[in-house]
Motif scaffolding. Sequence first.
Motif, PDB file in Angstrom:
ATOM      1  N   THR A 191       2.189   2.690  -8.916  1.00  0.00           N
ATOM      2  CA  THR A 191       3.361   2.837 -10.326  1.00  0.00           C
ATOM      3  C   THR A 191       4.404   2.745 -10.333  1.00  0.00           C
ATOM      4  OG1 THR A 191       3.359   5.102  -8.897  1.00  0.00           O
ATOM      5  CG2 THR A 191       1.859   4.736 -10.639  1.00  0.00           C
ATOM      6  N   GLU A 192       4.884   1.676  -9.072  1.00  0.00           N
ATOM      7  CA  GLU A 192       6.868   1.632  -8.990  1.00  0.00           C
ATOM      8  C   GLU A 192       6.438   0.586  -8.760  1.00  0.00           C
ATOM      9  OE1 GLU A 192       8.505   5.085  -6.068  1.00  0.00           O
ATOM     10  OE2 GLU A 192       7.311   6.462  -8.272  1.00  0.00           O
ATOM     11  N   SER A 244       4.468   1.551  -4.224  1.00  0.00           N
ATOM     12  CA  SER A 244       3.582   2.457  -4.952  1.00  0.00           C
ATOM     13  C   SER A 244       3.047   1.656  -6.492  1.00  0.00           C
ATOM     14  CB  SER A 244       3.738   3.784  -5.673  1.00  0.00           C
ATOM     15  OG  SER A 244       2.674   4.513  -6.951  1.00  0.00           O
ATOM     16  N   ASP A 290       1.126  -1.438   0.015  1.00  0.00           N
ATOM     17  CA  ASP A 290      -0.383  -0.429  -0.141  1.00  0.00           C
ATOM     18  C   ASP A 290       0.759   1.215  -0.389  1.00  0.00           C
ATOM     19  OD1 ASP A 290      -3.261   0.399   0.506  1.00  0.00           O
ATOM     20  OD2 ASP A 290      -1.538   2.314   1.161  1.00  0.00           O
ATOM     21  N   LEU A 291       0.647   2.071  -0.602  1.00  0.00           N
ATOM     22  CA  LEU A 291       1.470   3.463  -0.707  1.00  0.00           C
ATOM     23  C   LEU A 291       2.058   4.626   0.804  1.00  0.00           C
ATOM     24  CD1 LEU A 291       2.714   5.671  -2.688  1.00  0.00           C
ATOM     25  CD2 LEU A 291       0.131   6.573  -2.928  1.00  0.00           C
TER      26      LEU A 291
END
Length: 180
Positions: free
Chosen positions: A61-62, A59, A37-38
């Motif tokens: 996205t990463e 993230s 989780d971010l």
Amino acid sequence: MFAEEVRGLGPVLDVGCGPGAITAHLAGLGVDVSGVDLSPRMVEHARRLHPGLRFAVASATELDLEAGSLGGILGWWSLFNLPRDVLPEVLASFARALVPGGHALIGTHVGEGDLPRTEAYGGVPVTWTTHLWQPEHLGDLIVAAGLEPTAQLQLAPGGPSGRAQVLISARRPPEAVPGR
């Protein structure tokens, strides 16, 4: 159904796991699962609530996901805040990370447009945008990412969000057998 499909294919990653409830549910069904989780606070809650499970701050996205390393990947109402131009690459990274025959399960809010959010969870100040998706458009993005939709469940408006919702199950196609 998801647990049955992924059990034995390899590890499963719950992306945007929040406090770990779904991660723990899958683990209870015998799935080798971990969550990311971010939010460091969400990961802190997940670790406290489910001390025997693995959680990390990351993230969507990463994620540095190794190709063919996962039997399943879950985006359980956790991808709707990704910018529309970012979601296709995230879905493609999910597809690459799955083993042939591996499954993804994506849940999100249905509708048109974007909803800026300034409050959530009973009054907690937040800043994010909920991107609403039409099921057919999200399905098209899933196909473009390299996955085959296998099932779709549309939920009528209601629940905490008051919005219609959709779950789309998809799998990475099995590798083609040479000569066939």
